[in-house]
Every structure is written in C-alpha cells, then in structure tokens.
Design a protein around this motif. Structure first.
Motif, short mmCIF file in Angstrom:
data_model
loop_
_atom_site.label_atom_id
_atom_site.label_comp_id
_atom_site.label_asym_id
_atom_site.label_seq_id
_atom_site.Cartn_x
_atom_site.Cartn_y
_atom_site.Cartn_z
N TYR A 1 13.61 -2.44 5.76
CA TYR A 1 14.88 -2.80 5.14
C TYR A 1 15.88 -1.67 5.34
CZ TYR A 1 12.03 -6.33 2.86
OH TYR A 1 11.17 -7.38 2.62
N GLU A 2 17.10 -2.01 5.69
CA GLU A 2 18.17 -1.04 5.81
C GLU A 2 19.04 -1.15 4.56
OE1 GLU A 2 21.70 0.36 8.91
OE2 GLU A 2 20.75 -1.61 9.13
N VAL A 3 19.07 -0.10 3.75
CA VAL A 3 19.73 -0.17 2.45
C VAL A 3 20.48 1.13 2.17
CG1 VAL A 3 17.99 -1.74 1.50
CG2 VAL A 3 17.69 0.74 1.23
N PRO A 4 21.47 1.10 1.30
CA PRO A 4 22.07 2.35 0.83
C PRO A 4 21.09 3.09 -0.07
CG PRO A 4 22.98 0.47 -0.36
CD PRO A 4 22.12 -0.09 0.74
N GLU A 5 21.28 4.38 -0.20
CA GLU A 5 20.35 5.18 -0.99
C GLU A 5 20.27 4.73 -2.44
OE1 GLU A 5 21.26 9.31 -0.55
OE2 GLU A 5 20.65 9.38 1.56
N ASP A 6 21.36 4.21 -2.98
CA ASP A 6 21.33 3.81 -4.39
C ASP A 6 20.54 2.52 -4.63
OD1 ASP A 6 23.03 1.84 -3.43
OD2 ASP A 6 24.69 2.31 -4.79
N ALA A 7 20.05 1.89 -3.55
CA ALA A 7 19.21 0.69 -3.71
C ALA A 7 17.76 1.04 -3.98
CB ALA A 7 19.32 -0.18 -2.46
N LEU B 1 19.68 4.10 4.91
CA LEU B 1 18.26 4.45 4.82
C LEU B 1 17.42 3.27 5.25
CD1 LEU B 1 16.80 7.06 3.63
CD2 LEU B 1 16.39 5.67 1.58
N PHE B 2 16.41 3.55 6.06
CA PHE B 2 15.41 2.53 6.34
C PHE B 2 14.27 2.70 5.34
CE2 PHE B 2 17.03 2.73 10.85
CZ PHE B 2 17.50 1.42 10.88
N LEU B 3 13.97 1.65 4.57
CA LEU B 3 12.78 1.64 3.72
C LEU B 3 11.69 0.90 4.46
CD1 LEU B 3 13.90 0.94 0.02
CD2 LEU B 3 13.21 3.10 1.06
N LEU B 4 10.53 1.55 4.60
CA LEU B 4 9.41 0.97 5.34
C LEU B 4 8.28 0.68 4.35
CD1 LEU B 4 10.48 3.76 7.15
CD2 LEU B 4 9.53 2.23 8.84
N ILE B 5 7.98 -0.61 4.17
CA ILE B 5 7.01 -1.04 3.17
C ILE B 5 5.78 -1.58 3.88
CG2 ILE B 5 6.62 -2.54 1.18
CD1 ILE B 5 9.65 -2.64 0.79
N GLU B 6 4.65 -0.93 3.66
CA GLU B 6 3.39 -1.37 4.27
C GLU B 6 2.75 -2.44 3.38
OE1 GLU B 6 1.97 -0.60 7.12
OE2 GLU B 6 3.40 0.96 7.75
N SER C 1 0.81 -1.22 0.00
CA SER C 1 0.00 0.00 0.00
C SER C 1 0.84 1.27 0.00
CB SER C 1 -0.95 0.01 1.20
OG SER C 1 -0.23 -0.14 2.41
N SER C 2 2.06 1.23 0.59
CA SER C 2 2.87 2.44 0.62
C SER C 2 4.32 2.11 0.90
CB SER C 2 2.36 3.41 1.70
OG SER C 2 2.57 2.87 2.99
N VAL C 3 5.19 3.05 0.55
CA VAL C 3 6.62 2.96 0.84
C VAL C 3 7.07 4.30 1.38
CG1 VAL C 3 8.93 2.49 -0.06
CG2 VAL C 3 6.96 1.32 -1.05
N SER C 4 7.80 4.28 2.48
CA SER C 4 8.36 5.51 3.04
C SER C 4 9.80 5.24 3.46
CB SER C 4 7.52 6.01 4.21
OG SER C 4 7.44 5.03 5.22
N ALA C 5 10.48 6.31 3.87
CA ALA C 5 11.88 6.18 4.24
C ALA C 5 12.14 6.96 5.52
CB ALA C 5 12.79 6.67 3.13
#
Length: 225
Positions: A166-172, A104-109, A79-83
């Motif tokens: 997910y903890e990822v680099p910004e280029d991911a 960056l933490f990517l938060l995927i609902e 439904s959404s993605v935030s950082a």
C-alpha cells in the motif's frame, strides 16, 4: 298520506338496490382485521427492510497481527508489517524496475486459506488498508500483481502466503488495520460474505518506529518465487 300502487313499486325497487346492512359484530371484526394487517405491514417494514448500508455490509471478524482469524469461509493471518520508500516491480517482459514514493510503502505479509473452493483476490474488490480516521487505501498499482498475494491461489487446506503493498502518507500508519475479504461467493454479490479486520499493531510509538526505520529500498522480486 296514501301511497299509490306505483309509489309502492318504486319504494320496493329502491329498497332492493340498497346493499344489505352489516351487523355491528361483522363491522367490528373487519376493523380489527384491518388494524392487524396495518400493524404487520409496519413491523415488516421496520424489521425486514434493510438499509443500503445493511444490505452491503459484511460480517466482520476481528483480530490482531500474529493471530489466526478464522471466518466461516476463509482463514487469514498477518505475520509482519514493514515500510519502505522504494520497492521494485516487473513489466510484461519480466524486466525489474525500481519504483519510489514520496509517501510510504506499507508491506503487509499475509497468509490465507479457504474453507471450500479455491479463490484468488480480485483487483476490483481488494483487501483494503483502513486508517484510524476511516480512510481506505487500495493496494498500490505501482507494483505488479505477479509479485504479491494477488498472484496466489487461496486453496482449501493449504496456506498461501504473499505480500500486499500500500502506498500511503505517513499519517495513515498509526492505528491502521487490514480489511481482508476475498470473494468466496462466486459471480453473485453476497452481502453476507465475511471479512477479517486485522489490527496491525501500529500504536503511536510502534507507528513512529516503523516510519523511522523504513527501508530506503525493499526488493519484492527476491521474495515472490
């Protein structure tokens, strides 16, 4: 030249020991049968022997953020993605602590339901974040599973919702996709288990906007009830 009686007996015994000669037709039939068997073996080797990649591959159903992706065993929707640059977690005593990242933490609902039996996501084989260049990221271990979708049962006929972090680099972020594959096959490894690959809609400009608008701190505790 005259054969003696002993010579005649020796010749008869030698002839009796020689195998009977096959007819020409029988030899041709045997040769043809051998060719057919060899061809069948080659066909079976080429068509029924799968490579390791084929044996361990999944049936992939593709979709986009906001769409319902339905497989023959489960249905899922992002439904959404935030950082964010920081989130919170809890320990075994339910004490809330703040965790940060230099990336960056990517938060995927995510919401999901199953077709038959209830299942839970397995930390040993979790949904992964797949980048445009083929890198795969597992959910971060900095956040307690109790605050995420791992804490929810996916039930037949009912939607369960939660976040995956997910903890990822910004280029991911540009072009990233969520690969969702809950274990619906029980204890046995099922190479035909389906997976959903969901485009998170992070094109170049969308990914740039997501990164630039990343929250300094995102609370997970208030959303995990």
């Amino acid at each position: 030249m005259t054969l003696t009686q002993a010579d005649s007996r020796t010749a008869r015994r030698a002839a009796s020991r020689r195998p009977p000669r096959r007819g020409v037709g029988r030899r041709i039939a045997a040769g043809a049968a051998g060719i057919v068997l060899a061809a069948a073996a080659v066909y079976a080797q080429q068509n029924f022997t799968m490579s390791f990649e084929q044996r361990t591959s999944f049936l992939t159903y593709k979709g986009r953020i906001g769409e319902i992706v339905e497989t023959n065993r489960f249905t899922v929707k992002v439904s959404s993605v935030s950082a964010a640059h920081a989130v919170d977690t809890v320990d075994f005593s339910n004490k809330v602590t703040k965790v940060e990242t230099s990336n960056l933490f990517l938060l995927i609902e995510v919401s999901a339901t199953t077709a038959r039996a209830p299942v839970r996501l397995r930390p040993s084989a979790p949904p992964t974040l797949l980048t445009e260049d083929g890198r795969r990221y597992r959910p971060t271990d900095k956040v307690s599973d109790s605050l995420t979708l791992f804490n929810k049962w996916l039930q037949p006929g009912f939607w369960s919702s939660g976040v995956l972090v997910y903890e990822v680099p910004e280029d991911a972020a540009p072009g990233a996709r969520l690969v969702f594959n809950p274990d619906t096959g029980g204890a046995l490894v099922d190479s035909l288990s389906p997976e959903a690959e969901i485009d998170l809609g992070l094109s170049g400009s969308a990914a740039t906007r997501l990164i630039s608008q990343a929250e300094d701190y995102h609370s997970l505790v208030s959303k995990s009830g």
